[in-house]
Design a protein around this motif. Structure first.
Motif, PDB file in Angstrom:
ATOM      1  N   LEU A  41      64.010  14.866  42.186  1.00  0.00           N
ATOM      2  CA  LEU A  41      63.595  15.904  43.118  1.00  0.00           C
ATOM      3  C   LEU A  41      62.287  16.581  42.718  1.00  0.00           C
ATOM      4  O   LEU A  41      61.775  17.433  43.471  1.00  0.00           O
ATOM      5  CB  LEU A  41      64.694  16.964  43.224  1.00  0.00           C
ATOM      6  N   ASP A  42      61.756  16.220  41.570  1.00  0.00           N
ATOM      7  CA  ASP A  42      60.541  16.861  41.082  1.00  0.00           C
ATOM      8  C   ASP A  42      59.415  16.724  42.111  1.00  0.00           C
ATOM      9  O   ASP A  42      59.154  15.633  42.632  1.00  0.00           O
ATOM     10  CB  ASP A  42      60.119  16.210  39.758  1.00  0.00           C
ATOM     11  N   GLY A  43      58.760  17.837  42.400  1.00  0.00           N
ATOM     12  CA  GLY A  43      57.731  17.850  43.439  1.00  0.00           C
ATOM     13  C   GLY A  43      58.253  18.354  44.766  1.00  0.00           C
ATOM     14  O   GLY A  43      57.474  18.776  45.633  1.00  0.00           O
ATOM     15  N   ASP A  44      59.582  18.319  44.936  1.00  0.00           N
ATOM     16  CA  ASP A  44      60.234  18.835  46.154  1.00  0.00           C
ATOM     17  C   ASP A  44      61.017  20.102  45.804  1.00  0.00           C
ATOM     18  O   ASP A  44      60.792  21.162  46.387  1.00  0.00           O
ATOM     19  CB  ASP A  44      61.148  17.765  46.725  1.00  0.00           C
ATOM     20  N   ILE A  45      61.918  19.972  44.840  1.00  0.00           N
ATOM     21  CA  ILE A  45      62.707  21.103  44.361  1.00  0.00           C
ATOM     22  C   ILE A  45      62.623  21.126  42.841  1.00  0.00           C
ATOM     23  O   ILE A  45      62.849  20.105  42.182  1.00  0.00           O
ATOM     24  CB  ILE A  45      64.183  20.992  44.801  1.00  0.00           C
ATOM     25  N   SER A  46      62.306  22.273  42.274  1.00  0.00           N
ATOM     26  CA  SER A  46      62.212  22.421  40.823  1.00  0.00           C
ATOM     27  C   SER A  46      63.570  22.866  40.279  1.00  0.00           C
ATOM     28  O   SER A  46      64.018  23.984  40.547  1.00  0.00           O
ATOM     29  CB  SER A  46      61.132  23.446  40.464  1.00  0.00           C
ATOM     30  N   VAL A  47      64.233  21.981  39.545  1.00  0.00           N
ATOM     31  CA  VAL A  47      65.600  22.216  39.087  1.00  0.00           C
ATOM     32  C   VAL A  47      65.607  22.580  37.603  1.00  0.00           C
ATOM     33  O   VAL A  47      65.046  21.853  36.777  1.00  0.00           O
ATOM     34  CB  VAL A  47      66.486  20.971  39.314  1.00  0.00           C
ATOM     35  N   GLU A  48      66.239  23.704  37.289  1.00  0.00           N
ATOM     36  CA  GLU A  48      66.452  24.077  35.886  1.00  0.00           C
ATOM     37  C   GLU A  48      67.855  23.622  35.485  1.00  0.00           C
ATOM     38  O   GLU A  48      68.838  23.984  36.136  1.00  0.00           O
ATOM     39  CB  GLU A  48      66.312  25.587  35.694  1.00  0.00           C
TER      40      GLU A  48
ATOM     41  N   SER B  23      71.731  25.682  26.076  1.00  0.00           N
ATOM     42  CA  SER B  23      70.398  25.099  25.933  1.00  0.00           C
ATOM     43  C   SER B  23      69.813  24.803  27.304  1.00  0.00           C
ATOM     44  O   SER B  23      70.493  24.242  28.169  1.00  0.00           O
ATOM     45  CB  SER B  23      70.479  23.797  25.125  1.00  0.00           C
ATOM     46  N   ILE B  24      68.554  25.198  27.508  1.00  0.00           N
ATOM     47  CA  ILE B  24      67.842  24.797  28.722  1.00  0.00           C
ATOM     48  C   ILE B  24      67.260  23.413  28.457  1.00  0.00           C
ATOM     49  O   ILE B  24      66.304  23.256  27.704  1.00  0.00           O
ATOM     50  CB  ILE B  24      66.734  25.800  29.087  1.00  0.00           C
ATOM     51  N   GLU B  25      67.863  22.424  29.074  1.00  0.00           N
ATOM     52  CA  GLU B  25      67.438  21.047  28.849  1.00  0.00           C
ATOM     53  C   GLU B  25      66.224  20.674  29.694  1.00  0.00           C
ATOM     54  O   GLU B  25      65.470  19.768  29.337  1.00  0.00           O
ATOM     55  CB  GLU B  25      68.593  20.081  29.149  1.00  0.00           C
ATOM     56  N   ARG B  26      66.056  21.385  30.800  1.00  0.00           N
ATOM     57  CA  ARG B  26      64.874  21.165  31.645  1.00  0.00           C
ATOM     58  C   ARG B  26      64.555  22.463  32.371  1.00  0.00           C
ATOM     59  O   ARG B  26      65.375  22.962  33.146  1.00  0.00           O
ATOM     60  CB  ARG B  26      65.138  20.046  32.654  1.00  0.00           C
ATOM     61  N   PRO B  27      63.384  23.047  32.157  1.00  0.00           N
ATOM     62  CA  PRO B  27      63.012  24.275  32.867  1.00  0.00           C
ATOM     63  C   PRO B  27      62.755  23.996  34.345  1.00  0.00           C
ATOM     64  O   PRO B  27      62.309  22.904  34.722  1.00  0.00           O
ATOM     65  CB  PRO B  27      61.728  24.723  32.163  1.00  0.00           C
ATOM     66  N   GLY B  28      63.040  24.970  35.185  1.00  0.00           N
ATOM     67  CA  GLY B  28      62.774  24.855  36.618  1.00  0.00           C
ATOM     68  C   GLY B  28      62.685  26.218  37.260  1.00  0.00           C
ATOM     69  O   GLY B  28      62.979  27.233  36.626  1.00  0.00           O
TER      70      GLY B  28
ATOM     71  N   LEU C 118      75.584  16.210  32.646  1.00  0.00           N
ATOM     72  CA  LEU C 118      74.260  16.659  32.239  1.00  0.00           C
ATOM     73  C   LEU C 118      73.243  15.549  32.475  1.00  0.00           C
ATOM     74  O   LEU C 118      72.151  15.790  33.003  1.00  0.00           O
ATOM     75  CB  LEU C 118      74.252  17.062  30.762  1.00  0.00           C
ATOM     76  N   GLY C 119      73.582  14.329  32.094  1.00  0.00           N
ATOM     77  CA  GLY C 119      72.680  13.207  32.329  1.00  0.00           C
ATOM     78  C   GLY C 119      72.410  12.992  33.805  1.00  0.00           C
ATOM     79  O   GLY C 119      71.271  12.717  34.214  1.00  0.00           O
ATOM     80  N   GLU C 120      73.454  13.123  34.625  1.00  0.00           N
ATOM     81  CA  GLU C 120      73.282  12.986  36.067  1.00  0.00           C
ATOM     82  C   GLU C 120      72.367  14.088  36.610  1.00  0.00           C
ATOM     83  O   GLU C 120      71.498  13.840  37.452  1.00  0.00           O
ATOM     84  CB  GLU C 120      74.647  13.056  36.756  1.00  0.00           C
ATOM     85  N   ALA C 121      72.553  15.308  36.116  1.00  0.00           N
ATOM     86  CA  ALA C 121      71.723  16.422  36.580  1.00  0.00           C
ATOM     87  C   ALA C 121      70.264  16.236  36.178  1.00  0.00           C
ATOM     88  O   ALA C 121      69.348  16.539  36.964  1.00  0.00           O
ATOM     89  CB  ALA C 121      72.259  17.740  36.021  1.00  0.00           C
ATOM     90  N   MET C 122      70.035  15.726  34.972  1.00  0.00           N
ATOM     91  CA  MET C 122      68.660  15.489  34.530  1.00  0.00           C
ATOM     92  C   MET C 122      67.989  14.424  35.397  1.00  0.00           C
ATOM     93  O   MET C 122      66.810  14.543  35.766  1.00  0.00           O
ATOM     94  CB  MET C 122      68.659  15.061  33.068  1.00  0.00           C
ATOM     95  N   SER C 123      68.744  13.390  35.761  1.00  0.00           N
ATOM     96  CA  SER C 123      68.189  12.340  36.616  1.00  0.00           C
ATOM     97  C   SER C 123      67.850  12.883  38.003  1.00  0.00           C
ATOM     98  O   SER C 123      66.807  12.544  38.577  1.00  0.00           O
ATOM     99  CB  SER C 123      69.185  11.179  36.732  1.00  0.00           C
ATOM    100  N   ILE C 124      68.722  13.722  38.536  1.00  0.00           N
ATOM    101  CA  ILE C 124      68.468  14.306  39.846  1.00  0.00           C
ATOM    102  C   ILE C 124      67.266  15.242  39.792  1.00  0.00           C
ATOM    103  O   ILE C 124      66.441  15.290  40.714  1.00  0.00           O
ATOM    104  CB  ILE C 124      69.720  15.046  40.353  1.00  0.00           C
ATOM    105  N   ALA C 125      67.147  15.999  38.717  1.00  0.00           N
ATOM    106  CA  ALA C 125      65.988  16.884  38.572  1.00  0.00           C
ATOM    107  C   ALA C 125      64.696  16.079  38.566  1.00  0.00           C
ATOM    108  O   ALA C 125      63.686  16.487  39.167  1.00  0.00           O
ATOM    109  CB  ALA C 125      66.118  17.710  37.288  1.00  0.00           C
ATOM    110  N   ASP C 126      64.721  14.927  37.905  1.00  0.00           N
ATOM    111  CA  ASP C 126      63.548  14.047  37.919  1.00  0.00           C
ATOM    112  C   ASP C 126      63.262  13.536  39.324  1.00  0.00           C
ATOM    113  O   ASP C 126      62.109  13.504  39.768  1.00  0.00           O
ATOM    114  CB  ASP C 126      63.773  12.857  36.974  1.00  0.00           C
TER     115      ASP C 126
END
Length: 333
Positions: free
Chosen positions: A234-241, A207-212, A224-232
């Protein structure tokens, strides 16, 4: 079986991972009289109270307490599965599979093969794994790669309540033995879960939990929860899928390759020892079939090659977290 997990028209309810697994078990017990639960302290809901209340609802014939013998639990379940039931066995801690490894590797995994496909073993083995609660080395390991290495067994490791419910139902309905790994620190993680009992999550579908667009992070269970928090963050700097594989074997390699072909990068975050593990399998598949998509060497985030310490400060030191994921993401950028 209908996979309506991502269908916005399906009614949902907020549940924790613990509640989602329990509800999935309850629905399958209601739907199929051949489903049985075996485990230690099942009358009280076992060590982490996942099955609390089910004994009162279904009684001692369907839900049975077992001796403190993982070899006896799994051995008996293999036999009953081969003769017409669908047992779900709770092993308390994943570290204890060492006690019943012969029953897993040589009996559950190989019976169908050795009988020429004439005998099936529709067996589910639940096991809690992971560190973070100072349970010491023999109760804190993450050993799912060890089982995923065995031909004949499917291995799943849900990270969200929706995946937990959908996968426990799909595992019970499978004609193959399935090892169902539960990370002990995410039992209280909450999310929306389909209430329709026909909804399942296919084994082998990520499952793609967050597109990037910039970095692909494949993350399991707690991470997974840690990765979602990091994606949030870094949003605006690095787009993480962020991809949740959900199933470790079979693995949805196609989804991971499609993501890497878009981002050109790969980070694997899994709370297991880094050497010879799930990280290495994902990297190998991407290098074999998507090498020319990579713009940077893949990065692994995991546990150093050491048992999990009891002391909280030492345990915290070696368990991977969001900061480790962020450093890996920045390395591939």
């Amino acid at each position: 079986m209908e996979n309506a997990e991502n269908d916005t028209t399906v009614a949902t309810e907020t549940m924790t991972v613990r509640e989602a697994i329990r509800e999935g078990l309850r629905e399958e017990l209601h739907a199929d009289e051949s489903v049985m639960l075996y485990g230690q302290d099942e009358e009280s809901g076992e060590s982490f109270e996942v099955t609390a209340g089910l004994y009162e609802d279904f009684g001692g014939q369907r839900i049975r307490n077992t001796p403190i013998s993982e070899a006896a639990q799994v051995g008996a379940a293999v036999g009953t599965a081969a003769t017409g039931t669908r047992p779900v066995v709770e092993l308390s801690f994943a570290d204890f599979i060492g006690v019943c490894f012969d029953q897993i590797m040589n009996q559950a995994a190989k019976t169908q093969y050795m009988f020429g496909g004439e005998v099936e073993v529709p067996l589910v083995l639940r096991a809690t794994e992971g560190g973070g609660v100072s349970a010491a080395a023999q109760h804190s390991g993450t050993v799912h790669t060890l089982v995923a290495h065995l031909p004949g067994i499917k291995v799943v490791a849900p990270s969200t309540p929706a995946a937990a419910k959908g996968l426990i139902k799909e595992s019970i309905r499978s004609q193959d033995p399935v090892m169902f790994f539960e990370n002990k620190t995410i039992y209280e993680r909450s999310g929306e879960v389909p209430t329709d009992s026909s909804v399942t999550v296919p084994i082998g579908e990520a499952s793609i939990e967050r597109p990037g667009e910039d970095v692909t992070v494949v993350a399991t269970q707690r991470l997974l929860g840690e990765a979602m928090s990091i994606a949030d963050r870094l949003d605006g700097d690095i787009s993480v899928e962020v991809i949740d594989p959900r199933s470790l074997y079979p693995l949805d390699t196609e989804m991971i390759l499609d993501s890497v072909s878009k981002t050109g990068t790969l980070v694997i975050a899994d709370e297991s020892p880094v050497s010879y593990g799930f990280h290495a399998e994902v990297v190998s598949r991407v290098v074999e079939d998507g090498f020319f998509s990579l713009d940077a060497p893949p990065q692994r985030v995991g546990v150093p090659d050491t048992p999990i310490p009891f002391a909280p400060n030492l345990e915290h030191e070696i368990l991977p977290d969001g900061d480790d994921i962020e450093r890996a993401v920045r390395r591939v950028r």
